[in-house]
Design a protein around this motif. Structure first.
Motif, PDB file in Angstrom:
ATOM      1  N   HIS A  57       0.825  -1.218   0.000  1.00 38.31           N
ATOM      2  CA  HIS A  57       0.000   0.000   0.000  1.00 38.31           C
ATOM      3  C   HIS A  57       0.855   1.262   0.000  1.00 38.31           C
ATOM      4  N   PRO A  58       0.344   2.351  -0.578  1.00 42.33           N
ATOM      5  CA  PRO A  58       0.967   3.642  -0.331  1.00 42.33           C
ATOM      6  C   PRO A  58       0.865   3.894   1.175  1.00 42.33           C
ATOM      7  N   ASP A  59       1.916   4.249   1.798  1.00 41.91           N
ATOM      8  CA  ASP A  59       2.116   4.528   3.236  1.00 41.91           C
ATOM      9  C   ASP A  59       2.828   3.382   3.959  1.00 41.91           C
ATOM     10  N   ASP A  60       2.969   2.199   3.329  1.00 40.14           N
ATOM     11  CA  ASP A  60       3.726   1.119   3.970  1.00 40.14           C
ATOM     12  C   ASP A  60       5.190   1.507   4.148  1.00 40.14           C
ATOM     13  N   GLU A  61       5.672   2.371   3.272  1.00 39.15           N
ATOM     14  CA  GLU A  61       7.083   2.787   3.358  1.00 39.15           C
ATOM     15  C   GLU A  61       7.361   3.635   4.592  1.00 39.15           C
ATOM     16  N   THR A  62       6.312   4.049   5.326  1.00 32.59           N
ATOM     17  CA  THR A  62       6.518   4.819   6.556  1.00 32.59           C
ATOM     18  C   THR A  62       7.152   3.960   7.655  1.00 32.59           C
ATOM     19  N   ASP A  69      -3.635  -0.912  -5.652  1.00 33.91           N
ATOM     20  CA  ASP A  69      -4.042   0.414  -6.127  1.00 33.91           C
ATOM     21  C   ASP A  69      -4.417   1.354  -4.982  1.00 33.91           C
ATOM     22  N   GLY A  70      -4.381   0.873  -3.735  1.00 29.77           N
ATOM     23  CA  GLY A  70      -4.659   1.723  -2.579  1.00 29.77           C
ATOM     24  C   GLY A  70      -6.113   2.114  -2.405  1.00 29.77           C
ATOM     25  N   SER A  71      -7.015   1.467  -3.124  1.00 24.12           N
ATOM     26  CA  SER A  71      -8.411   1.913  -3.131  1.00 24.12           C
ATOM     27  C   SER A  71      -9.195   1.533  -1.890  1.00 24.12           C
ATOM     28  N   GLY A  72      -8.618   0.696  -1.009  1.00 17.09           N
ATOM     29  CA  GLY A  72      -9.350   0.253   0.171  1.00 17.09           C
ATOM     30  C   GLY A  72      -9.005   0.998   1.445  1.00 17.09           C
ATOM     31  N   PRO A  87      -7.353   5.669  -5.467  1.00 14.20           N
ATOM     32  CA  PRO A  87      -6.177   5.250  -6.237  1.00 14.20           C
ATOM     33  C   PRO A  87      -5.317   6.420  -6.726  1.00 14.20           C
ATOM     34  N   LEU A  88      -5.944   7.444  -7.294  1.00 13.38           N
ATOM     35  CA  LEU A  88      -5.173   8.585  -7.797  1.00 13.38           C
ATOM     36  C   LEU A  88      -4.629   9.429  -6.648  1.00 13.38           C
ATOM     37  N   LEU A  89      -5.471   9.684  -5.637  1.00 14.14           N
ATOM     38  CA  LEU A  89      -5.024  10.497  -4.505  1.00 14.14           C
ATOM     39  C   LEU A  89      -3.833   9.860  -3.803  1.00 14.14           C
ATOM     40  N   PHE A 140       4.012   0.692 -10.501  1.00 12.08           N
ATOM     41  CA  PHE A 140       2.655   0.489  -9.989  1.00 12.08           C
ATOM     42  C   PHE A 140       2.057  -0.783 -10.597  1.00 12.08           C
ATOM     43  N   PHE A 141       1.663  -1.702  -9.723  1.00 16.21           N
ATOM     44  CA  PHE A 141       1.101  -2.973 -10.166  1.00 16.21           C
ATOM     45  C   PHE A 141      -0.435  -2.932 -10.207  1.00 16.21           C
ATOM     46  N   ASP A 142      -1.047  -2.019  -9.464  1.00 19.12           N
ATOM     47  CA  ASP A 142      -2.493  -1.745  -9.503  1.00 19.12           C
ATOM     48  C   ASP A 142      -3.367  -2.974  -9.261  1.00 19.12           C
ATOM     49  N   GLN A 143      -2.972  -3.837  -8.348  1.00 17.12           N
ATOM     50  CA  GLN A 143      -3.830  -4.948  -7.929  1.00 17.12           C
ATOM     51  C   GLN A 143      -4.863  -4.428  -6.928  1.00 17.12           C
ATOM     52  N   VAL A 144      -6.009  -5.066  -6.853  1.00 22.83           N
ATOM     53  CA  VAL A 144      -7.105  -4.531  -6.057  1.00 22.83           C
ATOM     54  C   VAL A 144      -6.760  -4.525  -4.567  1.00 22.83           C
ATOM     55  N   ASP A 145      -6.980  -3.376  -3.942  1.00 27.67           N
ATOM     56  CA  ASP A 145      -6.847  -3.229  -2.486  1.00 27.67           C
ATOM     57  C   ASP A 145      -8.240  -3.494  -1.920  1.00 27.67           C
ATOM     58  N   ASP A 146      -8.578  -4.770  -1.751  1.00 31.62           N
ATOM     59  CA  ASP A 146      -9.985  -5.109  -1.537  1.00 31.62           C
ATOM     60  C   ASP A 146     -10.488  -4.837  -0.120  1.00 31.62           C
ATOM     61  N   TYR A 147     -10.018  -5.560   0.873  1.00 34.64           N
ATOM     62  CA  TYR A 147     -10.491  -5.321   2.243  1.00 34.64           C
ATOM     63  C   TYR A 147      -9.519  -5.974   3.214  1.00 34.64           C
ATOM     64  N   TYR A 148      -9.607  -5.596   4.467  1.00 36.87           N
ATOM     65  CA  TYR A 148      -8.674  -6.108   5.469  1.00 36.87           C
ATOM     66  C   TYR A 148      -8.941  -7.578   5.733  1.00 36.87           C
ATOM     67  N   GLN A 149      -7.885  -8.377   5.674  1.00 39.07           N
ATOM     68  CA  GLN A 149      -7.962  -9.804   5.953  1.00 39.07           C
ATOM     69  C   GLN A 149      -6.563 -10.287   6.302  1.00 39.07           C
ATOM     70  N   LEU A 150      -6.447 -11.507   6.770  1.00 41.73           N
ATOM     71  CA  LEU A 150      -5.159 -12.010   7.233  1.00 41.73           C
ATOM     72  C   LEU A 150      -4.564 -13.111   6.355  1.00 41.73           C
ATOM     73  N   ASP A 151      -5.383 -13.786   5.585  1.00 44.62           N
ATOM     74  CA  ASP A 151      -4.920 -14.952   4.823  1.00 44.62           C
ATOM     75  C   ASP A 151      -4.373 -14.534   3.456  1.00 44.62           C
ATOM     76  N   PRO A 152      -3.082 -14.760   3.199  1.00 43.67           N
ATOM     77  CA  PRO A 152      -2.525 -14.381   1.894  1.00 43.67           C
ATOM     78  C   PRO A 152      -2.837 -15.367   0.767  1.00 43.67           C
ATOM     79  N   LEU A 153      -3.363 -16.549   1.108  1.00 44.66           N
ATOM     80  CA  LEU A 153      -3.527 -17.603   0.105  1.00 44.66           C
ATOM     81  C   LEU A 153      -4.396 -17.193  -1.084  1.00 44.66           C
ATOM     82  N   PRO A 154      -5.552 -16.535  -0.885  1.00 47.19           N
ATOM     83  CA  PRO A 154      -6.358 -16.163  -2.064  1.00 47.19           C
ATOM     84  C   PRO A 154      -5.613 -15.259  -3.040  1.00 47.19           C
ATOM     85  N   PHE A 155      -4.688 -14.492  -2.543  1.00 49.20           N
ATOM     86  CA  PHE A 155      -3.914 -13.599  -3.411  1.00 49.20           C
ATOM     87  C   PHE A 155      -2.801 -14.368  -4.112  1.00 49.20           C
TER      88      PHE A 155
END
Length: 291
Positions: free
Chosen positions: A29-34, A58-61, A87-89, A108-123
């Protein structure tokens, strides 16, 4: 004596006689670099190195901007509004952050920033993200960049699935490399009295840490200058202030987390531990020296 000579050679190399360290940051996400902006600032501004950043989503979530809704004139806590404008902001905010840190290139890879979850497997299984695309693009970036270091977030159990997935993608991309491989490190900011530890994310052996390697760190709170009122904490605050859409998270994290800490992954092997240790020694002694 050998360690001292290697340290001197690294210091000479990184201080401008030859090219400084080349670093790729891989985050979700944008801001992870903090989590580690002062380290990147010192690499690019004071060690004369380069840093590029690969952003997976894409940071949309990121519906975290209650105060930012007033600033931007849009209800950024609403999912429909957020999906449209975030996404643009957030790209613009990352460009602001990158200007401070000295980022050279953004990918920019623009993969969907869908919702908070813990399991990486679906991705990782390609159900939510185009993993083949991500793998190919990371492979190309790594091949062309010839990096010395790759930095991602440490993929601990409590982390967002996006964070874990981005880090696993980076680890697997480094593993796939045929030629000279960069050292890959997992980073996060922590307080000086931290009790946090990390060994491996269960079911993902590539995330295992080399148990004999130290936790490397940069103390961004160390004071210097007039009355010791200066420190590299200000760099982290400058970067956090760029991410206005995330006004809630940034407000709670401002001027916190004295240490930027880095874990050394087992896939690096043991041969580069000493080189990495000396790299952080040089980093701490560049610019305004810290302990």
């Amino acid at each position: 004596m050998k360690k001292i000579l290697v340290f001197i050679l690294l210091l000479v190399s990184y201080m401008g006689i030859s090219q400084g360290p080349r670093v790729l940051i891989v985050t979700a996400h944008p801001d992870d670099e903090t989590m580690f902006p002062a380290t990147i600032f010192k690499i690019t501004h004071e060690m004369k190195g380069t840093a590029d950043l690969a952003l997976i989503t894409d940071g949309s979530g990121g519906y975290n901007g209650l105060v930012a809704s007033s600033y931007y004139g849009k209800n950024l806590t609403d999912s429909t509004v957020g999906r449209t404008y975030l996404p643009l902001l957030r790209k613009k905010e990352l460009l602001c952050s990158g200007e401070i840190m000295g980022i050279r290139n953004f990918y920019f890879f623009d993969q969907v920033d869908d919702y908070y979850q813990l399991d990486p497997l679906p991705f990782l299984a390609g159900q939510r993200w185009d993993i083949d695309f991500c793998d190919r693009k990371l492979d190309k970036i790594l091949k062309e960049g010839q990096y010395d270091y790759v930095i991602c977030l440490i993929p601990s159990e409590e982390q967002h699935a996006h964070h874990k997935t981005a880090s696993i993608l980076a680890l697997r991309a480094v593993q796939r490399m045929k030629d000279k491989k960069p050292v890959i490190l997992g980073g996060r900011s922590l307080n000086k009295n931290y009790t946090y530890s990390f060994t491996q994310l269960e079911a993902y052996p590539e995330t295992q840490i080399l148990s004999t390697a130290p936790v490397f760190y940069f103390d961004r709170s160390y004071g210097f200058g007039e009355n010791n009122k200066h420190s590299y904490m200000i760099v982290a605050d400058w970067v956090k202030a760029c991410h206005k859409t995330q006004s809630g998270d940034m407000n709670s994290s401002m001027h916190k987390g004295e240490l930027e800490t880095f874990w050394y992954f087992d896939i690096n092997g043991s041969s580069k531990v000493e080189e990495t240790r000396m790299f952080f020694d040089v980093l701490r002694n560049s610019g305004f020296p810290t302990k």
